[in-house]
Write a protein that holds these residues in place. Structure first.
Motif, short mmCIF file in Angstrom:
data_model
loop_
_atom_site.label_atom_id
_atom_site.label_comp_id
_atom_site.label_asym_id
_atom_site.label_seq_id
_atom_site.Cartn_x
_atom_site.Cartn_y
_atom_site.Cartn_z
N GLU A 1 77.61 -98.16 -57.74
CA GLU A 1 78.16 -98.83 -58.93
C GLU A 1 77.56 -98.27 -60.21
N GLN A 2 76.36 -97.73 -60.10
CA GLN A 2 75.75 -97.11 -61.30
C GLN A 2 76.61 -95.96 -61.82
N HIS A 3 77.43 -95.35 -60.96
CA HIS A 3 78.27 -94.23 -61.40
C HIS A 3 79.63 -94.69 -61.92
N TYR A 4 79.94 -95.97 -61.74
CA TYR A 4 81.18 -96.50 -62.32
C TYR A 4 80.82 -97.21 -63.64
N ARG A 5 80.84 -98.52 -63.64
CA ARG A 5 80.62 -99.24 -64.90
C ARG A 5 79.17 -99.68 -65.07
N GLY A 6 78.39 -99.65 -64.02
CA GLY A 6 76.98 -99.98 -64.13
C GLY A 6 76.72 -101.47 -64.25
N PHE A 7 75.47 -101.83 -64.45
CA PHE A 7 75.05 -103.23 -64.53
C PHE A 7 74.43 -103.50 -65.90
N ASP A 8 74.71 -104.70 -66.43
CA ASP A 8 74.15 -105.06 -67.73
C ASP A 8 72.63 -105.18 -67.66
N ASP A 9 72.09 -105.44 -66.47
CA ASP A 9 70.63 -105.65 -66.38
C ASP A 9 69.91 -104.43 -65.78
N VAL A 10 70.55 -103.26 -65.82
CA VAL A 10 69.89 -102.04 -65.32
C VAL A 10 70.03 -100.93 -66.37
N ALA A 11 68.93 -100.23 -66.63
CA ALA A 11 68.95 -99.17 -67.64
C ALA A 11 69.81 -98.00 -67.17
N GLY A 12 70.56 -97.41 -68.10
CA GLY A 12 71.48 -96.32 -67.79
C GLY A 12 70.80 -95.10 -67.19
N GLU A 13 69.54 -94.86 -67.57
CA GLU A 13 68.82 -93.68 -67.05
C GLU A 13 68.72 -93.69 -65.53
N LEU A 14 68.74 -94.87 -64.96
CA LEU A 14 68.50 -94.96 -63.51
C LEU A 14 69.65 -94.40 -62.68
N GLU A 15 70.77 -94.10 -63.35
CA GLU A 15 71.89 -93.51 -62.59
C GLU A 15 71.43 -92.25 -61.85
N TRP A 16 70.50 -91.50 -62.43
CA TRP A 16 70.06 -90.24 -61.82
C TRP A 16 68.59 -90.29 -61.43
N ASP A 17 68.07 -91.48 -61.12
CA ASP A 17 66.68 -91.61 -60.72
C ASP A 17 66.50 -91.00 -59.31
N PRO A 18 65.58 -90.05 -59.17
CA PRO A 18 65.46 -89.35 -57.87
C PRO A 18 65.13 -90.26 -56.69
N LEU A 19 64.35 -91.30 -56.91
CA LEU A 19 64.03 -92.18 -55.78
C LEU A 19 65.26 -93.00 -55.36
N LEU A 20 66.02 -93.43 -56.35
CA LEU A 20 67.25 -94.16 -56.01
C LEU A 20 68.24 -93.22 -55.33
N LEU A 21 68.33 -92.00 -55.83
CA LEU A 21 69.26 -91.04 -55.22
C LEU A 21 68.87 -90.72 -53.79
N SER A 22 67.58 -90.66 -53.52
CA SER A 22 67.17 -90.32 -52.15
C SER A 22 67.49 -91.47 -51.19
N ILE A 23 67.40 -92.70 -51.68
CA ILE A 23 67.80 -93.84 -50.83
C ILE A 23 69.31 -93.81 -50.61
N ARG A 24 70.04 -93.52 -51.68
CA ARG A 24 71.50 -93.43 -51.56
C ARG A 24 71.87 -92.37 -50.51
N ARG A 25 71.21 -91.23 -50.58
CA ARG A 25 71.52 -90.12 -49.67
C ARG A 25 71.35 -90.54 -48.21
N LYS A 26 70.22 -91.22 -47.96
CA LYS A 26 69.92 -91.66 -46.59
C LYS A 26 70.99 -92.66 -46.11
N LEU A 27 71.33 -93.61 -46.97
CA LEU A 27 72.34 -94.61 -46.60
C LEU A 27 73.70 -93.95 -46.38
#
Ligand code: FES
Ligand SMILES: [Fe+2]
Ligand SMILES: [Fe+2]
Lengths: 78, 313
Positions: B47-73
């Motif tokens: 969802e960070q790549h679509y409209r995102g969340f009002d309570d999450v900073a935009g920079e986190l769209e490309w956060d490496p730790l989040l991306l690595s979890i996404r990759r595994k899932l």
């Protein structure tokens, strides 16, 4: 540097983009804006970039196709 | 939209990190507790790549730790989906084979129940579930466009242009749905009902993003599109009839009648000018087109089976 011109990647071959496509066992696709006159003389204006005109006679939203041709075809095959 | 409620240890850890903008804790993220936990997490990451969340900073769209979890899932999910596929038709006359493959699919379907027997409460629940996708209808296919050849790209745009109202926001399909939802007295805010979305809805949405966001899976994304369009006109007619029977507002009915007509065009485009042309260029991806198509039909059937069971219908 040889100074020789190196051609870039070859352009993709010319592709057809017809105004009308007859789909086998299906509708006629029409690109662009048209007015269709049905059997009863009523005019229907196209409203979308591509429209599908029923050719099987079975559609419930004539003159447009509603996918019913798929059922007609199946029952004639089975 | 605000971040959804966690459904287990992994989603709790990831959503907490996203809200606090401190993802360092995710270097040792917990395992997903359940399929729901995994899929809610993946949904939030996508969802960070679509409209995102009002309570999450935009920079986190490309956060490496989040991306690595996404990759595994994503890897786990793709493996699960690939384990579900049947035998596909051999390459031949693609359009004819594909329409036959879709027609032969035998799975549960909700539209017949809605047409004849569903209660108003059941249909409202169904519409709330549908908001997760229909309020961003077609967007997952748009991810694909830069990844295609000139010819296939133009063909996808021809279809997408209609989904997006040919430039008229009043006719944009997601907007037609939003209006119907509002007039039906439901909340049309994007993401409003994510907390009640069952696993099958999360899986359906995640499959669209998985295929749309990975260039490697472009053929599956096109196949998903083709099956989705090919299974829409007749069910949309039944949905419209059911909504009318139950007295839903005209705008909600119209969303479905629009799809009876539009998707009779879109199925031809998706199968012939899009997938057919694509496979002329990349015939080695034949089975991936079917993988996407199967996934589309199978996930919808799983959702339908779940709801019919829940409603004892
Ligand atoms: S051609 Fe499609 S319904 Fe007649
Ligand atoms: Fe649509
Ligand atoms: Fe469509």
């Amino acid at each position: 540097m040889t100074g020789e011109f190196q051609p870039g990647p070859q352009p993709e071959p010319q592709v057809e983009h017809p105004d009308v496509i007859f789909c086998p066992d299906g509708p006629m696709l029409l690109r662009g804006d048209h007015v269709i006159e049905d059997e009863d003389g009523n005019a229907h204006r196209t409203t979308r970039p591509v429209s599908a005109v029923c050719r099987c006679g079975g559609s419930m939203i004539k003159p447009w196709c509603d996918g019913t041709h798929k059922l007609l075809r199946r029952s004639s095959r089975d | 939209m605000l971040t959804p409620h966690a459904r287990g240890a992994l989603s709790h850890a990831v959503l907490t990190a996203m809200r606090s903008a401190d993802t360092s804790t995710l270097a040792q993220a917990p395992q997903a507790e359940s399929a729901q936990d995994a899929h809610l997490t993946l949904w939030a990451l996508y969802e960070q790549h679509y409209r995102g969340f009002d309570d999450v900073a935009g920079e986190l769209e490309w956060d490496p730790l989040l991306l690595s979890i996404r990759r595994k899932l994503e890897q786990d999910f793709e493996q699960t989906l690939r384990a579900r596929i049947p035998q596909f038709p051999a390459p031949g006359n693609f359009a004819e084979d594909f329409f036959g493959f879709v027609a032969d699919f035998d799975g549960a379907s909700l539209s017949g129940h809605v047409q004849r027997k569903a209660t108003k409460e059941q249909v409202c629940q169904l519409l709330r579930h549908r908001t997760v996708y229909h309020l961003k209808e077609s967007d997952h296919t748009t991810w694909l466009i830069p990844r295609l050849s000139d010819r296939v790209k133009a063909a996808v745009m021809e279809l997408q242009f209609d989904e997006y109202g040919a430039g008229d926001p009043q006719r944009l399909h997601a907007h037609l749905f939003r209006r119907g939802i509002e007039d039906s007295g439901l909340d049309s805010e994007y993401g409003a009902y994510i907390n009640e979305a069952p696993l099958e809805i999360l899986e359906e949405n995640n499959a669209m993003s998985l295929f749309g966001l990975n260039r490697r899976l472009r053929a599956a994304s096109l196949g998903f599109l083709a099956a989705f369009e090919t299974t829409s006109s007749a069910p949309s007619r039944r949905m419209a009839a059911g909504l009318q029977r139950l007295g839903f507002p005209a705008s909600m009915v119209e969303y479905y009648t629009e799809h009876v007509e539009a998707d009779a065009v879109h199925e031809q485009l998706a199968v012939r000018t899009i997938c057919g042309a694509f496979l002329e260029e990349e015939p080695q991806l034949h089975d991936d087109v079917y993988f996407g198509a199967w996934t589309s039909m199978d996930l919808e059937a799983r959702y339908a089976a779940r709801m019919l069971k829940e409603w004892a219908a």
